[in-house]
Design an enzyme around this catalytic site. Structure first.
Site, mmCIF file in Angstrom:
data_model
loop_
_atom_site.group_PDB
_atom_site.id
_atom_site.type_symbol
_atom_site.label_atom_id
_atom_site.label_comp_id
_atom_site.label_asym_id
_atom_site.label_seq_id
_atom_site.Cartn_x
_atom_site.Cartn_y
_atom_site.Cartn_z
ATOM 1 C CG ASN A 62 42.699 23.490 46.094
ATOM 2 O OD1 ASN A 62 42.929 24.336 46.679
ATOM 3 N ND2 ASN A 62 41.363 22.877 46.281
ATOM 4 C CB CYS A 71 42.279 31.011 47.138
ATOM 5 S SG CYS A 71 43.980 30.977 47.766
ATOM 6 C CG ASN A 73 46.845 33.537 51.550
ATOM 7 O OD1 ASN A 73 46.893 34.940 52.528
ATOM 8 N ND2 ASN A 73 47.206 32.609 52.386
ATOM 9 C CG ASN A 161 37.044 28.370 51.039
ATOM 10 O OD1 ASN A 161 36.560 29.438 51.760
ATOM 11 N ND2 ASN A 161 38.215 28.090 50.674
ATOM 12 C CG HIS A 163 37.687 27.435 56.031
ATOM 13 N ND1 HIS A 163 38.916 27.121 55.979
ATOM 14 C CD2 HIS A 163 37.093 28.058 55.069
ATOM 15 C CE1 HIS A 163 39.427 27.906 54.911
ATOM 16 N NE2 HIS A 163 38.236 28.360 54.307
ATOM 17 C CD GLU A 212 45.358 25.949 51.621
ATOM 18 O OE1 GLU A 212 44.942 25.692 50.666
ATOM 19 O OE2 GLU A 212 46.036 26.780 51.656
ATOM 20 C CB CYS A 221 44.792 28.803 54.726
ATOM 21 S SG CYS A 221 43.011 28.787 53.857
ATOM 22 C CB THR A 223 39.286 31.376 52.945
ATOM 23 O OG1 THR A 223 40.199 29.971 52.467
ATOM 24 C CG2 THR A 223 38.962 32.132 51.837
ATOM 25 N N GLY A 224 40.958 30.424 55.500
ATOM 26 C CA GLY A 224 40.998 29.431 56.836
ATOM 27 C C GLY A 224 41.351 30.618 58.217
#
Ligand SMILES: N[C@@H](CCC[C@H](N)C(=O)O)C(=O)O
Length: 292
Positions: A62, A71, A73, A161, A163, A212, A221, A223-224
């Site tokens: 990050n 990640c 993207n 990860n 969220h 993030e 994001c 994964t978001g």
């Protein structure tokens, strides 16, 4: 240090070739390189590394130098980098090793410098223990939580990860800069959390933005977006193919059972050489050297 600056839906990354495993970057140096205005400026930094189990490995950090498991993207940008550099044969699907496991990638097309990439993001998990989120419940989907005088509806999921997806009526007017850091650092998330704010437009269309973990507000994001669509689907608010409109671009998310697919763009912005001895960054540099 040579680098390539890339972006996927406006989520931007410093990509560095580490195929000979010669580079180790201490967190303060990553933070200095990613720092807007004073460094190259980026939401994250990706080391492209060799893998024993896959075609290539993504070593992701990050903006603040912290490690993230995955990640979305970033994996598209890494895939384009690896394809352009001939590290992988992009005429067929290939696999990327991440801290969250194996990710399947397919470069669909490249046009005017933008590659469209479809990623098999693996399984979403709604288990509170896996995310992790501290709760008596095994899943948190469509729950209510208080923020000041508001009652927010949210759900939690892991894409490797952590969220939290918060439902909002209007993503453009919602105070993301205020609510985002509050939940990122909420005691219910022992590893902190990425917080997405989603407005459902129709069963196949949402607008959203993410605060993030380790970065702050970003333009997209991956994964978001996957986690949010999966949560909204479980809440019965969207179907299994959703067009997500994010501040920096669009992503298409498809659900096949628990497996999530994400399709979106990846682009090289520029290449350059990072000069390590910049006077304003002396303190960060000394801290980095102390850690070596
Ligand atoms: N921008 C990313 C997610 C990057 C990692 C995240 N900040 C975390 O700490 O988990 C994406 O596109 O998925």
């Amino acid at each position: 240090m040579n680098f390539t600056k890339m972006q996927g839906a406006g989520n931007d990354f410093i990509v560095i070739d580490n195929m000979d495993n010669s580079i180790e970057l201490p967190a303060p140096l990553i933070e200095a390189m990613c720092r807007p205005h004073f460094g190259i400026g980026a939401d994250g930094l990706i080391l492209v590394e060799p893998s024993e189990s896959c075609d290539v490995r993504m070593n992701y950090y990050n903006q603040d130098g912290s490690i993230a498991e995955m990640c979305g993207n970033g994996v598209r940008c890494l895939a384009k980098y690896a394809a352009d550099a001939g590290i992988v044969d992009a005429s067929k699907p290939f696999e990327v090793e991440t801290r969250a496991g194996k990710i399947g990638v397919q470069v669909l097309e490249s046009y005017r410098g933008v590659s469209t990439i479809r990623v098999s993001m693996g399984s979403v998990s709604f288990e509170t223990q896996e995310i992790p989120v501290i709760s008596d419940k095994t899943t948190l989907l469509g729950e209510k939580i208080a923020y000041k005088d508001q009652e927010l509806i949210y759900g939690c999921a892991s894409m490797g990860n952590p969220h939290m997806a918060v439902l909002v009526e209007n993503v453009d007017s919602f105070p993301i800069e205020e609510v985002g850091p509050y939940f990122e650092n909420h005691p219910m998330f022992p590893n902190k959390c990425n917080i997405s704010f989603a407005e459902v437009i129709s069963p196949d269309s949402i607008a959203m933005d993410t605060w993030e973990r380790g970065v702050g507000r970003t333009l997209a994001c991956g994964t978001g977006t996957c986690a949010t669509v999966a949560v909204l689907h479980r809440m019965g608010l969207v179907g299994n193919k959703v067009h997500a409109c994010l501040s920096g671009g669009d992503l298409v998310i498809e659900l096949d059972g628990k497996t999530v697919f994400m399709t979106g763009p990846a682009k090289v912005v520029f290449t350059g050489t990072y000069e390590m001895q910049v006077p304003n960054e002396e303190e960060a540099l000394f801290a980095a050297l102390r850690e070596l």
